[in-house]
Enzyme design. Structure first.
Site, PDB file in Angstrom:
ATOM      1  N   LYS A 198      91.112  47.118  53.658  1.00 51.80           N
ATOM      2  CA  LYS A 198      91.497  45.933  54.435  1.00 51.80           C
ATOM      3  C   LYS A 198      91.292  44.627  53.629  1.00 51.80           C
ATOM      4  O   LYS A 198      90.615  44.620  52.611  1.00 51.80           O
ATOM      5  CB  LYS A 198      90.703  45.899  55.749  1.00 51.80           C
ATOM      6  CG  LYS A 198      90.941  47.154  56.620  1.00 51.80           C
ATOM      7  CD  LYS A 198      92.332  47.208  57.258  1.00 51.80           C
ATOM      8  CE  LYS A 198      92.836  48.586  57.622  1.00 51.80           C
ATOM      9  NZ  LYS A 198      92.189  49.268  58.721  1.00 51.80           N
TER      10      LYS A 198
HETATM   11  C1  LIG Z   1      92.193  50.504  59.754  1.00 46.79           C
HETATM   12  C2  LIG Z   1      92.737  50.465  61.137  1.00 46.79           C
HETATM   13  C3  LIG Z   1      91.959  50.822  62.247  1.00 46.79           C
HETATM   14  C4  LIG Z   1      90.615  51.438  62.111  1.00 46.79           C
HETATM   15  O1  LIG Z   1      89.721  50.643  61.444  1.00 46.79           O
HETATM   16  P1  LIG Z   1      88.281  51.260  61.079  1.00 46.79           P
HETATM   17  O2  LIG Z   1      87.484  50.073  60.699  1.00 46.79           O
HETATM   18  O3  LIG Z   1      88.505  52.209  59.938  1.00 46.79           O
HETATM   19  O4  LIG Z   1      87.783  51.949  62.288  1.00 46.79           O
HETATM   20  C5  LIG Z   1      92.475  50.633  63.502  1.00 46.79           C
HETATM   21  N1  LIG Z   1      93.729  50.151  63.688  1.00 46.79           N
HETATM   22  C6  LIG Z   1      94.518  49.830  62.656  1.00 46.79           C
HETATM   23  C7  LIG Z   1      95.864  49.264  62.920  1.00 46.79           C
HETATM   24  C8  LIG Z   1      94.052  50.005  61.339  1.00 46.79           C
HETATM   25  O5  LIG Z   1      94.843  49.704  60.312  1.00 46.79           O
END
Ligand SMILES: *Cc1c(COP(=O)(O)O)cnc(C)c1O
Length: 399
Positions: A198
């Protein structure tokens, strides 16, 4: 099965000799030193650094309150549980998301109801939400896909009209704005992700924002359901007494993760500026091509550009998206697909009897989409390598 070509060399195309990863993390010396400082301190679980990260995050994005957690998935799960959503309830969300958006609805025992996406942003289509609302609907769970904010005013108005909660999946839009306001500044519970790929990462981590009242409740739900409130009125701080009023979860953030987050947050503006440069370079090179459709950014928003989702104009090509990705890989370019729609996964397909065409816009765009390298590590030359590889493939397999 198409034959993979390493690149024809036609028109001077030279394939890269090294693989270009899709989205490597950027960890700098400040993050590393802060983590070491944490390890040398006496706090390695949730402590002062988590508190500092929560305050700085809330301040930067105008949130009333913020709660550090170990993932965005945890944030959404906690939000639904704290709102009291459970068996018999329906939650409306989008098929074009990561599985955890929908899994958390299952976790609380509620039923996910999918609504197809908009043609341009691939976000949930607000004009189709009301048709999906029933007497069981309790909550809307929109996803700011790729970092492009959803049509929040319309979604909030629908929720208000029907007495529904809104929980926002903000895994992508850190620093994005909608009509000049940051995502995370609204009173809706909003869950951010700090997963390794991210825009802002703590390895694993997440942040839930919302009103101070809601975040206080979510904090209890996120940590075993333990509350000291009943005793704090007459006990000294630090008392051993607590009460469990809810069978809660174990979702707290560690200070080592928060140590990374503090510096990732301080580096974010600079990194976001670089993302925009990359977007502009891709747009300039790929925009207007018969083979590709470049992503949109509506005038009332600023995207965080978590992803650069290119869509293939399949009618101009003799190969499909899957083969196109193999051809990119053969040219040492990493890419990905965001996402295999929820309704195509076996769990949801089997449980709810979905067919791919049930959400035609999500499905048809899924067949065309490729997320190309989008991260602050790539150089302009590497962006140009990606562009050159894309055109080399398109010209070779031109219809
Ligand atoms: C990465 C992601 C998640 C989950 O995030 P985590 O921190 O790994 O739990 C949820 N929704 C979307 C759209 C994502 O890209």
């Amino acid at each position: 099965m198409a034959i993979i070509d390493k690149g024809s060399g036609k028109d001077g195309f030279v394939p890269r000799t090294e693989f270009l990863p899709f989205s490597p993390p950027v960890i700098e010396k400040e993050e590393i030193e802060e983590v070491i400082d944490t390890l040398r301190s006496t706090w390695i679980t949730t402590g002062p650094k988590t508190g500092l990260f929560e305050r700085e995050f809330a301040q930067m994005f105008g949130a009333e309150a913020a709660l550090g957690l170990n993932s965005c998935t945890a944030g959404m799960h906690v939000a639904l549980a704290a709102l009291g959503i459970g068996p018999g309830d329906e939650v409306i969300t989008t098929p074009n998301t990561f599985c955890s958006t929908c899994n958390v609805i299952e976790h609380v025992g509620a039923t996910p109801v999918l609504v197809d996406v908009e043609r341009d942003t691939m976000n949930i289509d607000p004009s189709k939400i009301e048709a999906a609302i029933t007497s069981k609907t309790r909550c809307l769970l929109p996803v700011h896909y790729s970092g492009h904010p959803v049509e929040l005013d319309t979604i909030n108005a629908i929720a208000q009209k029907h007495g529904l909660f809104v929980v926002e999946d903000a895994a992508h839009p850190v620093s994005a704005t909608y009509k000049g306001k940051y995502i995370g500044s609204s009173s809706n519970p909003t869950a951010f992700s700090f997963y390794a790929t991210k825009n802002l990462t703590t390895g694993e981590g997440g942040m839930l924002t919302g009103t101070a009242e809601f975040i206080a409740k979510a904090k209890v739900v996120s940590l075993h359901g333990m509350s000291r409130e009943a005793y704090s009125r007459y006990d000294k701080a630090g008392s051993w007494k607590y009460d469990v009023g809810f069978a809660g979860f174990k979702y707290n953030m560690t200070d080592a993760a928060a140590a990374m987050g503090i510096w990732q947050l301080r580096h974010l503006a600079r990194n976001q500026a670089r993302r925009r440069e990359i977007v502009e370079r891709y747009n300039a090179a790929l925009g207007g091509s018969e083979f590709f459709e470049t992503p949109t950014e509506r005038p009332e928003v600023r995207s965080s550009w978590h992803l650069y989702v290119l869509r293939l104009n399949l009618e101009t090509l003799t190969i499909d998206r899957d083969v196109f990705i193999e051809e990119l890989k053969a040219r040492n370019i990493g890419s990905s697909v965001h996402y295999i729609p929820i309704h195509m996964h076996s769990y949801y397909r089997n449980k709810y009897g979905y067919k791919p065409e049930d959400f035609p816009i999500a499905y048809s765009n899924y067949l065309r989409m490729i997320s190309i390298p989008m991260n602050v590590k790539i150089t302009n030359d590497e962006v140009d390598d990606v562009v050159a590889a894309l055109f080399d493939i398109a010209e070779k397999f031109k219809r």
